[in-house]
Design a protein around this motif. Structure first.
Motif: not given
Ligand code: ADP
Length: 363
Positions: A108, A111-113
């Motif tokens: 959360g 990381k993927s983003t």
């Molecule tokens: P992880 O891979 O760490 O579990 P994700 O990339 O799936 O995390 O992101 C978790 C949530 O947060 C997603 O809904 C994503 O769109 C949102 N998110 C991630 N980074 C940002 C950011 N910098 N600003 C706004 N939303 C973000």
């Protein structure tokens, strides 16, 4: 005047980030001369760094001094990345110059983003890139990259191989291509590890400058499988500034360190929120990433704000770096990508390349 004359001059000039000369780095890409005019294309870690014009002027003047008869000298820079390991051809994915694990301590944190936008930013800098989504707990890359097809199958040297899906110029594989919805629990452990190995050993990646891996959060089997299958260039750790996140991120760093994989840098995500009036709110605390980097002696590659555009573009299947390159956040990702390239190039000339996985010669 010969090519070797020019290479000789360039062997006395250092690439500014790595501190080794252009010629011995293999960064002299092209020399063309038509009897009057000379043009030289050089690779460099960051083609538009602040001192680029001064360095071009210095190179031009050194060449001009040696060959006063030249009418025109044109020096240009192009982003270049070094091969992680000269023995790469002995490993799986022989055409892949660098492999990078994008990891986080906990889920959360974005990381993927960060992984998709960083991949897109590396591509925007002119590199050939691929991304493997190995996050068994939430393979989100197909969604974030708007992919509705499956990898193809082809014959290569008498065996069947997977052909990565291509989107926005990026080659992609995802555990999500193989999993059914809500399969995460049964996919833990050996199944996920063998899928990841198949992505590396039995997929047609061709030639890539960088292949990134979106890792599952935490420290588990997938991390071990990866570090035992390829000589990783290094890891990039994503965290939020919050202490609860940086504490777990440090565990990720320690795990990679134990298997001799260096951390190339930390990316702090959700660093702050900037309102329309320009007021900055440090929602998850301030400076946690920087503090963590000081503690472990690793570079902070950049800080990304929390912003609805970043989330919306992820949900819409077109990462912000690709859809809105003019936005401040996209420029932040581009800077992070440049810092990462510098970090990779420094690492690849440090003489401390991975020994490579011990099990690689099996079969
Ligand atoms: P992880 O891979 O760490 O579990 P994700 O990339 O799936 O995390 O992101 C978790 C949530 O947060 C997603 O809904 C994503 O769109 C949102 N998110 C991630 N980074 C940002 C950011 N910098 N600003 C706004 N939303 C973000």
């Amino acid at each position: 005047m010969t090519e070797n004359d020019i290479k000789g001059i360039l062997s006395l000039i250092n690439e500014p980030f790595i501190g080794k000369d252009f010629t011995s780095l293999g960064f002299v890409k092209q020399i063309s001369y038509n009897g009057k005019n000379l043009s030289v294309i050089l690779e460099i870690s960051d083609e538009d760094f602040a001192g680029a014009d001064d360095l071009k002027a210095r190179i031009t003047s050194d060449i001009q001094k040696a060959f006063p008869e030249l009418k025109e000298i044109n020096i240009s820079f192009k982003t270049g990345i070094l091969n992680h390991d000269s023995r790469q051809k002995e490993f799986v994915m022989p055409g892949v110059k660098n492999t990078i694990a994008v990891a986080s301590g906990k889920g959360g944190v974005g990381k993927s983003t960060v992984a998709v936008n960083l991949t897109m930013a590396l591509a925007k800098l002119g590199l050939k890139v691929g991304l493997i989504d190995a996050d068994i707990y939430g393979p989100s890359i197909p969604l974030m990259m708007d992919i509705h097809t499956s990898p193809g199958i082809a014959e290569d040297k008498g065996r069947k191989v997977l052909v990565p899906v291509e989107q926005y110029g990026i080659k992609l594989m995802s555990i999500g291509f193989l999993m059914k919805k809500d399969d995460a629990v049964v996919w833990r452990g050996p199944m996920a590890s063998s899928a990841l190995k198949q992505f590396m050993e039995d997929s047609l990646w061709g030639n890539l400058d960088v292949l990134l891996f979106d890792m599952p959060p935490g420290t588990g089997d997938i991390q071990l499988t990866l570090s035992q299958t390829v000589p990783l260039t290094g890891a990039v750790i994503v965290t939020t500034p919050q202490e609860i996140a940086t504490a777990d991120a440090k565990k990720g760093y320690t795990m990679f360190d134990k298997v001799n994989v260096p951390t190339l840098g930390v990316i702090e995500n959700m660093s702050y929120y900037k309102s329309e009036t320009g007021k900055i709110d440090y929602i998850f605390g301030q400076g946690g990433g920087k503090k963590m980097c000081e503690e472990i002696g690793v570079e902070l590659l950049g800080e990304i704000p929390i912003n609805s555009k970043i989330r919306e573009q992820g949900d819409a299947g077109n990462p912000i770096v690709n859809s809105n390159p003019e936005e401040e956040e996209s420029k932040t990702f581009l800077n992070i990508a440049k810092n990462l390239i510098i970090s990779i190039n420094k690492r690849n000339t440090s003489g401390k390349q991975s020994k490579g996985p011990e099990i690689i010669m099996e079969g």
